[in-house]
Design an enzyme around this catalytic site. Structure first.
Site, PDB file in Angstrom:
ATOM      1  N   GLY A 115       0.825  -0.854   5.990  1.00 40.25           N
ATOM      2  CA  GLY A 115       0.330  -0.423   4.689  1.00 40.25           C
ATOM      3  C   GLY A 115      -1.131  -0.748   4.525  1.00 40.25           C
ATOM      4  O   GLY A 115      -1.882  -0.833   5.507  1.00 40.25           O
ATOM      5  N   SER A 116      -1.560  -0.963   3.296  1.00 35.28           N
ATOM      6  CA  SER A 116      -2.975  -1.185   3.006  1.00 35.28           C
ATOM      7  C   SER A 116      -3.402  -2.597   3.384  1.00 35.28           C
ATOM      8  O   SER A 116      -2.582  -3.522   3.437  1.00 35.28           O
ATOM      9  CB  SER A 116      -3.241  -0.955   1.514  1.00 35.28           C
ATOM     10  N   LYS A 149      -5.201  -4.525   1.547  1.00 34.34           N
ATOM     11  CA  LYS A 149      -5.069  -5.385   0.375  1.00 34.34           C
ATOM     12  C   LYS A 149      -3.688  -6.021   0.313  1.00 34.34           C
ATOM     13  O   LYS A 149      -3.548  -7.239   0.147  1.00 34.34           O
ATOM     14  CB  LYS A 149      -5.335  -4.579  -0.903  1.00 34.34           C
ATOM     15  N   VAL A 150      -2.662  -5.206   0.456  1.00 32.02           N
ATOM     16  CA  VAL A 150      -1.297  -5.739   0.427  1.00 32.02           C
ATOM     17  C   VAL A 150      -1.030  -6.555   1.690  1.00 32.02           C
ATOM     18  O   VAL A 150      -0.367  -7.592   1.648  1.00 32.02           O
ATOM     19  CB  VAL A 150      -0.267  -4.603   0.272  1.00 32.02           C
ATOM     20  N   GLY A 151      -1.558  -6.107   2.817  1.00 34.37           N
ATOM     21  CA  GLY A 151      -1.373  -6.844   4.068  1.00 34.37           C
ATOM     22  C   GLY A 151      -1.925  -8.250   3.995  1.00 34.37           C
ATOM     23  O   GLY A 151      -1.336  -9.196   4.540  1.00 34.37           O
ATOM     24  N   GLU A 201       0.060  -3.783  10.475  1.00 37.78           N
ATOM     25  CA  GLU A 201      -0.614  -2.531  10.835  1.00 37.78           C
ATOM     26  C   GLU A 201      -1.183  -1.959   9.554  1.00 37.78           C
ATOM     27  O   GLU A 201      -0.452  -1.433   8.711  1.00 37.78           O
ATOM     28  CB  GLU A 201       0.370  -1.565  11.503  1.00 37.78           C
TER      29      GLU A 201
END
Length: 485
Positions: free
Chosen positions: A231-232, A234-236, A253
């Site tokens: 995902g993004s 930011k969330v990662g 990833e």
């Protein structure tokens, strides 16, 4: 679409069931707004049930002969092959993907299942020498136990399978949380295929939920030892932070801001085709997509003319129509945000060589040139059909511009001199880069992943063994050790 009525459920310990949360996730067709299904969200308690089921089922599965384990994946592959038309229709309806995108996703899904069949047999132990007389050192490769998988909305079926299948093949159990925009393609379909393929109950669980309901319970839970997130960035970053605080491994990833570079000796017609595909496949909602197309000033005018002409031929519309090139973005919020970004960039002084209209979730392709240095659009991932054209003078400047980003996922360089291309590619700080091709590639045995903010670790092939197994040292003293007291 029968799949939506059948699979709009939680799948926990081999049972299809409704969630117990206080609200529903509504699954919409992003093109026409049709309601496909609604799913009551899973609660923290149901996440716990899923992980407990996985923990109970895993030991027997981990001890199962890998030749027996791989038979499940052989059957799963046959199911996908037999139902490819229905699966394609489901991907088009839920993701807004065109026929080309759906075919690409299913082709790769089959390839990754074929790799999982082989992966089941690949972990190897080792015997290492010891400086102690009479001692034998054995290293065993063992499943980590339970893996948590969080998948995205853009290629949900493929990107769920990319982690789920290897984790299972290597003897683990899995709890999968698909993106709330694609709960069926990213979750229910995967569970149904493995259920029909004979995977024992409890080994694969699907929880459809949201952080608003469960917070960080999926990551913080004590059972999973590895979290695989796509995902993004930011969330990662948040996933990595929470997981590390609980001593869990992560495979991340994340996003990209890839550059496709056209050197002064490139085949321009071919480079145009590669660049158009690299930017506009699946509406640009691809982490490897070329946000930036860098062109040597010696060929800038000719390349730009041909590129703009090619982009102008792209058809925007209903993804069910096989002639459509660009379908809808995943939701109107995404379309509005990208439209505002384009408006801001033009206000800063950029020129729109092509300016696509935005209507609901549909956004026509946009080509920007003359983007001022420091513009926000240059430094971020654009998850939509917008591209920036950037001129450069010579290879050194191209390298500097390509590397001027916090991301480092993919890239491409076009040149008539292959070794020049390789030399250039080695200077780009990115996990993957392709000479004379597009930026969008994925192959089952080649390590897939990025540098900088584009992620941690690698997926595919041998990397999966590192991700989803652990090493255990067992020593045997065949003689007698001497102790100092």
């Amino acid at each position: 679409m029968s799949y939506f009525s059948e699979l709009a459920l939680q799948f926990i310990d081999g049972e299809w069931r409704g969630g117990c949360g206080s609200w529903d996730i509504v699954d919409f067709n992003p093109y026409n707004g049709e309601k496909l299904a609604s799913i009551t969200v899973a609660t923290v308690e149901e996440v716990d049930l899923a992980y407990r089921a996985a923990e109970r089922a895993q030991p027997e599965w981990g001890a199962t002969n890998p030749y027996a384990r791989r038979a499940v994946f052989e059957r799963a592959l046959r199911i996908i092959e037999d139902r490819e038309k229905e699966l394609s229709e489901t991907i088009i309806a839920e993701c807004g993907g065109t026929h080309v995108k759906a075919g690409f996703e299913l082709h790769l899904a089959k390839e990754f299942l074929r790799e999982a069949i082989q992966l089941a047999l690949r972990p190897e132990g080792r015997i290492l020498p010891s400086p102690v007389d009479g001692k034998e050192n054995r290293l065993y490769r063992l499943p980590v136990g339970v893996v948590g998988v969080i998948s995205p909305f853009n290629f949900p079926f493929l990107l769920s399978l990319k982690s789920v299948a290897p984790a299972l093949a290597l003897g683990n159990a899995v709890v999968l949380k698909p993106h709330q925009n694609t709960p069926v393609c990213g979750g229910g379909l995967v569970a149904r295929i493995f259920e029909e393929a004979g995977l024992p109950a409890g080994l694969l669980n699907v929880v459809v939920t949201d952080i608003a309901e469960i917070g960080d319970a999926l990551i913080e839970h004590p059972i999973p030892k590895v979290i695989s997130f796509t995902g993004s960035d930011k969330v990662g970053r948040h996933v990595a932070t929470v997981a590390a605080s609980h001593f869990k491994r992560t495979v991340l990833e994340l996003g990209g801001n890839s550059a496709l570079v056209v050197l002064d000796d490139a085949d321009l017609d071919y480079a145009v085709d590669a660049a158009v595909f690299s930017r506009f496949v699946h509406q640009g909602q691809v982490c490897m997509a070329a946000n930036r197309v860098l062109v040597d000033r010696a060929v800038e005018r000719e390349f730009t003319r041909k590129f703009v002409a090619k982009v102008a031929t792209l058809k925007v519309g209903d993804p069910v129509d096989p002639t459509t090139h660009i379908g809808p973005l995943i939701n109107e919020g995404q379309a509005e945000a990208i439209t505002q970004l384009v408006d801001q960039t033009i206000a800063e002084g950029a020129t729109a060589l092509v300016r696509g209209r935005t209507e609901g979730t549909l956004m026509g392709p946009t080509v920007l040139s003359g983007v001022p240095e420091g513009s926000a659009i240059l430094g971020q991932e654009i998850f939509g059909p917008v591209v920036t054209l950037i001129p450069f003078d010579g290879d050194d400047e191209a390298v500097q511009i390509a590397n001027d980003t916090d991301y480092g996922l993919s890239g491409a360089v076009h040149t008539a001199d292959i070794e020049r291309g390789v030399r250039f590619a080695r200077r780009i700080r990115t996990g993957m880069i392709h000479v004379n091709d597009s930026t969008v590639h994925d192959e089952p045995i080649v390590p897939f992943g990025g540098e900088k903010h584009s992620g941690l670790g690698r997926l595919n092939g041998e990397s999966m063994i590192e991700d989803f197994t652990t090493t255990k040292w067992i020593s045997i003293q065949h003689g007698r050790s001497q102790f100092p007291f």
